[in-house]
Scaffold this motif. Structure first.
Motif, PDB file in Angstrom:
ATOM      1  N   LEU A 150       1.939  45.222 -11.468  1.00  0.00           N
ATOM      2  CA  LEU A 150       2.780  45.855 -10.467  1.00  0.00           C
ATOM      3  C   LEU A 150       2.801  44.992  -9.203  1.00  0.00           C
ATOM      4  O   LEU A 150       2.001  44.071  -9.041  1.00  0.00           O
ATOM      5  CB  LEU A 150       2.272  47.265 -10.166  1.00  0.00           C
ATOM      6  N   GLU A 151       3.694  45.303  -8.304  1.00  0.00           N
ATOM      7  CA  GLU A 151       3.935  44.469  -7.140  1.00  0.00           C
ATOM      8  C   GLU A 151       2.938  44.777  -6.014  1.00  0.00           C
ATOM      9  O   GLU A 151       2.313  45.842  -5.988  1.00  0.00           O
ATOM     10  CB  GLU A 151       5.366  44.687  -6.615  1.00  0.00           C
ATOM     11  N   THR A 152       2.801  43.849  -5.075  1.00  0.00           N
ATOM     12  CA  THR A 152       2.032  44.115  -3.869  1.00  0.00           C
ATOM     13  C   THR A 152       2.898  44.866  -2.868  1.00  0.00           C
ATOM     14  O   THR A 152       4.135  44.870  -2.966  1.00  0.00           O
ATOM     15  CB  THR A 152       1.534  42.819  -3.213  1.00  0.00           C
ATOM     16  N   ALA A 153       2.251  45.479  -1.885  1.00  0.00           N
ATOM     17  CA  ALA A 153       2.998  46.177  -0.845  1.00  0.00           C
ATOM     18  C   ALA A 153       3.885  45.204  -0.075  1.00  0.00           C
ATOM     19  O   ALA A 153       5.017  45.542   0.303  1.00  0.00           O
ATOM     20  CB  ALA A 153       2.029  46.892   0.104  1.00  0.00           C
ATOM     21  N   ALA A 154       3.400  43.982   0.146  1.00  0.00           N
ATOM     22  CA  ALA A 154       4.198  42.984   0.862  1.00  0.00           C
ATOM     23  C   ALA A 154       5.427  42.582   0.049  1.00  0.00           C
ATOM     24  O   ALA A 154       6.516  42.368   0.606  1.00  0.00           O
ATOM     25  CB  ALA A 154       3.339  41.757   1.176  1.00  0.00           C
ATOM     26  N   GLU A 155       5.267  42.474  -1.263  1.00  0.00           N
ATOM     27  CA  GLU A 155       6.418  42.139  -2.103  1.00  0.00           C
ATOM     28  C   GLU A 155       7.465  43.243  -2.055  1.00  0.00           C
ATOM     29  O   GLU A 155       8.677  42.963  -2.010  1.00  0.00           O
ATOM     30  CB  GLU A 155       5.949  41.896  -3.542  1.00  0.00           C
ATOM     31  N   ILE A 156       7.024  44.479  -2.054  1.00  0.00           N
ATOM     32  CA  ILE A 156       7.971  45.593  -1.969  1.00  0.00           C
ATOM     33  C   ILE A 156       8.673  45.583  -0.607  1.00  0.00           C
ATOM     34  O   ILE A 156       9.887  45.836  -0.528  1.00  0.00           O
ATOM     35  CB  ILE A 156       7.271  46.931  -2.234  1.00  0.00           C
ATOM     36  N   ARG A 157       7.949  45.278   0.458  1.00  0.00           N
ATOM     37  CA  ARG A 157       8.593  45.194   1.777  1.00  0.00           C
ATOM     38  C   ARG A 157       9.659  44.103   1.783  1.00  0.00           C
ATOM     39  O   ARG A 157      10.746  44.276   2.346  1.00  0.00           O
ATOM     40  CB  ARG A 157       7.552  44.942   2.870  1.00  0.00           C
ATOM     41  N   ARG A 158       9.354  42.980   1.151  1.00  0.00           N
ATOM     42  CA  ARG A 158      10.351  41.910   1.058  1.00  0.00           C
ATOM     43  C   ARG A 158      11.562  42.376   0.257  1.00  0.00           C
ATOM     44  O   ARG A 158      12.717  42.141   0.656  1.00  0.00           O
ATOM     45  CB  ARG A 158       9.752  40.670   0.384  1.00  0.00           C
ATOM     46  N   MET A 159      11.329  43.035  -0.865  1.00  0.00           N
ATOM     47  CA  MET A 159      12.433  43.514  -1.689  1.00  0.00           C
ATOM     48  C   MET A 159      13.280  44.533  -0.931  1.00  0.00           C
ATOM     49  O   MET A 159      14.511  44.540  -1.047  1.00  0.00           O
ATOM     50  CB  MET A 159      11.892  44.112  -2.991  1.00  0.00           C
ATOM     51  N   GLU A 160      12.616  45.372  -0.136  1.00  0.00           N
ATOM     52  CA  GLU A 160      13.364  46.350   0.655  1.00  0.00           C
ATOM     53  C   GLU A 160      14.237  45.645   1.683  1.00  0.00           C
ATOM     54  O   GLU A 160      15.390  46.035   1.901  1.00  0.00           O
ATOM     55  CB  GLU A 160      12.388  47.313   1.326  1.00  0.00           C
ATOM     56  N   ARG A 161      13.720  44.582   2.296  1.00  0.00           N
ATOM     57  CA  ARG A 161      14.533  43.797   3.235  1.00  0.00           C
ATOM     58  C   ARG A 161      15.710  43.141   2.526  1.00  0.00           C
ATOM     59  O   ARG A 161      16.795  42.980   3.094  1.00  0.00           O
ATOM     60  CB  ARG A 161      13.680  42.727   3.927  1.00  0.00           C
ATOM     61  N   ASP A 162      15.502  42.786   1.259  1.00  0.00           N
ATOM     62  CA  ASP A 162      16.580  42.189   0.465  1.00  0.00           C
ATOM     63  C   ASP A 162      17.652  43.199   0.071  1.00  0.00           C
ATOM     64  O   ASP A 162      18.717  42.823  -0.416  1.00  0.00           O
ATOM     65  CB  ASP A 162      16.014  41.561  -0.820  1.00  0.00           C
ATOM     66  N   GLY A 163      17.349  44.475   0.217  1.00  0.00           N
ATOM     67  CA  GLY A 163      18.319  45.512  -0.128  1.00  0.00           C
ATOM     68  C   GLY A 163      18.014  46.265  -1.405  1.00  0.00           C
ATOM     69  O   GLY A 163      18.846  47.060  -1.867  1.00  0.00           O
ATOM     70  N   CYS A 164      16.832  46.046  -1.989  1.00  0.00           N
ATOM     71  CA  CYS A 164      16.499  46.728  -3.252  1.00  0.00           C
ATOM     72  C   CYS A 164      16.141  48.194  -3.000  1.00  0.00           C
ATOM     73  O   CYS A 164      15.440  48.522  -2.043  1.00  0.00           O
ATOM     74  CB  CYS A 164      15.325  46.042  -3.940  1.00  0.00           C
ATOM     75  N   ASP A 165      16.626  49.047  -3.888  1.00  0.00           N
ATOM     76  CA  ASP A 165      16.311  50.471  -3.856  1.00  0.00           C
ATOM     77  C   ASP A 165      15.318  50.855  -4.939  1.00  0.00           C
ATOM     78  O   ASP A 165      14.658  51.896  -4.841  1.00  0.00           O
ATOM     79  CB  ASP A 165      17.587  51.294  -4.055  1.00  0.00           C
ATOM     80  N   LEU A 166      15.245  50.047  -5.983  1.00  0.00           N
ATOM     81  CA  LEU A 166      14.394  50.295  -7.144  1.00  0.00           C
ATOM     82  C   LEU A 166      13.700  49.006  -7.529  1.00  0.00           C
ATOM     83  O   LEU A 166      14.191  47.909  -7.238  1.00  0.00           O
ATOM     84  CB  LEU A 166      15.231  50.754  -8.340  1.00  0.00           C
ATOM     85  N   VAL A 167      12.583  49.140  -8.226  1.00  0.00           N
ATOM     86  CA  VAL A 167      11.915  47.972  -8.773  1.00  0.00           C
ATOM     87  C   VAL A 167      11.541  48.243 -10.224  1.00  0.00           C
ATOM     88  O   VAL A 167      11.078  49.327 -10.570  1.00  0.00           O
ATOM     89  CB  VAL A 167      10.663  47.597  -7.944  1.00  0.00           C
ATOM     90  N   GLY A 168      11.806  47.274 -11.081  1.00  0.00           N
ATOM     91  CA  GLY A 168      11.464  47.377 -12.494  1.00  0.00           C
ATOM     92  C   GLY A 168      11.243  45.995 -13.066  1.00  0.00           C
ATOM     93  O   GLY A 168      11.446  44.990 -12.381  1.00  0.00           O
ATOM     94  N   MET A 169      10.862  45.934 -14.331  1.00  0.00           N
ATOM     95  CA  MET A 169      10.491  44.656 -14.932  1.00  0.00           C
ATOM     96  C   MET A 169      11.363  44.260 -16.111  1.00  0.00           C
ATOM     97  O   MET A 169      11.154  43.190 -16.690  1.00  0.00           O
ATOM     98  CB  MET A 169       9.025  44.703 -15.388  1.00  0.00           C
ATOM     99  N   THR A 170      12.338  45.092 -16.483  1.00  0.00           N
ATOM    100  CA  THR A 170      13.089  44.807 -17.716  1.00  0.00           C
ATOM    101  C   THR A 170      14.602  44.759 -17.516  1.00  0.00           C
ATOM    102  O   THR A 170      15.338  44.599 -18.481  1.00  0.00           O
ATOM    103  CB  THR A 170      12.765  45.865 -18.794  1.00  0.00           C
ATOM    104  N   GLY A 171      15.064  44.866 -16.273  1.00  0.00           N
ATOM    105  CA  GLY A 171      16.507  44.872 -16.046  1.00  0.00           C
ATOM    106  C   GLY A 171      17.188  43.547 -16.295  1.00  0.00           C
ATOM    107  O   GLY A 171      18.381  43.488 -16.598  1.00  0.00           O
TER     108      GLY A 171
END
Length: 260
Positions: free
Chosen positions: A170-191
């Motif tokens: 699973l992702e780190t909190a910092a990675e999720i913050r970066r993804m949120e800045r990128d505009g991501c609403d969801l995170v997954g591994m198979t899309g």
């Protein structure tokens, strides 16, 4: 082409290794130039609509996201006559309205994966081929699935940017913050590359996401399998209802031209 797509493909992810309500007519193995798919193809009918079901991680669940043979999975479905695919994905919620057990039909994707075999267009080619991937999810199929959710009263979000990560961690909190800045609403591994491979073959593809946990750092608690399993138990019935109600409409969609 003007003919309907006929057979609908369903790729089941975490929590959907089998599909209840599917009237099974047979199973088959199918080899492809890219090897074997994750599981046998299960033929059947769901609410009267011909369906081919494939378990993305195998059955039992044993293939991690970064080792799924996405090319074999998509090509096997294509060779089985599938032209419309629903990818069922377990995802983490980033957007505040997309918490555990929420159903999401995303409209965009950002690919953070690396090293995966992500195209059919490589090797000994006659020409280089680029596909238009502006809209990764088929809008007509999305509309049918969203209408099915409304008909059955399944709460859902009809938008969202899916951030596809490498896994299996699973992702780190910092990675999720970066993804949120990128505009991501969801995170997954198979899309990805599943959606792109379907597009290369001219298949309609839509993601039906079930949020199974808050993404890392969105709450103070650590992410546990117990939390994920509880969200799957709560939300998967809605996913199954959406699949059943949408089948007839998806089967009538026109076949798209193949990209190659």
């Amino acid at each position: 082409m003007s003919d309907g797509g006929g057979v609908v493909g369903i790729i089941g992810g975490t929590g959907l290794t089998t599909l209840s309500g599917l009237e099974i007519t047979g199973t088959r193995t199918r080899e492809t130039p890219w090897g074997s798919p994750s599981s046998v193809l299960t033929d059947g009918h769901l609410d009267g609509q011909p369906v081919v079901f494939l378990s993305r991680h195998g059955n039992p669940h044993r293939i991690p996201p970064h080792q799924v043979n996405y090319r074999a999975n998509i090509k096997a479905l294509y060779d089985a006559g599938v032209r419309t695919v629903i990818g069922v994905n377990a995802v983490g919620g980033i957007h505040p309205d997309m918490g555990p057990a929420c159903v999401v039909i995303p409209d965009q994707i950002i690919d953070y994966t690396w090293g995966r075999a992500g195209t059919f267009f490589e090797g000994d080619l006659e020409q280089v081929t680029h596909i238009d991937f502006t809209w990764p999810y088929d809008q007509e199929a999305r509309n049918i699935i969203m209408q099915a959710a409304k008909v059955h009263g399944v709460p859902f979000a009809g938008f969202g940017v899916y951030g596809a990560t490498q896994g299996p961690r699973l992702e780190t909190a910092a990675e999720i913050r970066r993804m949120e800045r990128d505009g991501c609403d969801l995170v997954g591994m198979t899309g990805m590359p599943e959606a792109a491979l379907a597009a290369e073959l001219g298949m309609r593809y839509v993601c039906l996401g079930l949020v199974v946990n808050w993404a890392a750092g969105k709450t103070e608690q650590i992410i546990t399998m117990a939390e994920i399993e509880a969200a799957i138990d709560q939300g998967m019935s809605g996913v199954r209802r959406i699949l059943e109600v949408s089948m007839a409409g998806l089967g009538k969609l026109k076949v798209l031209p193949q990209s190659s």
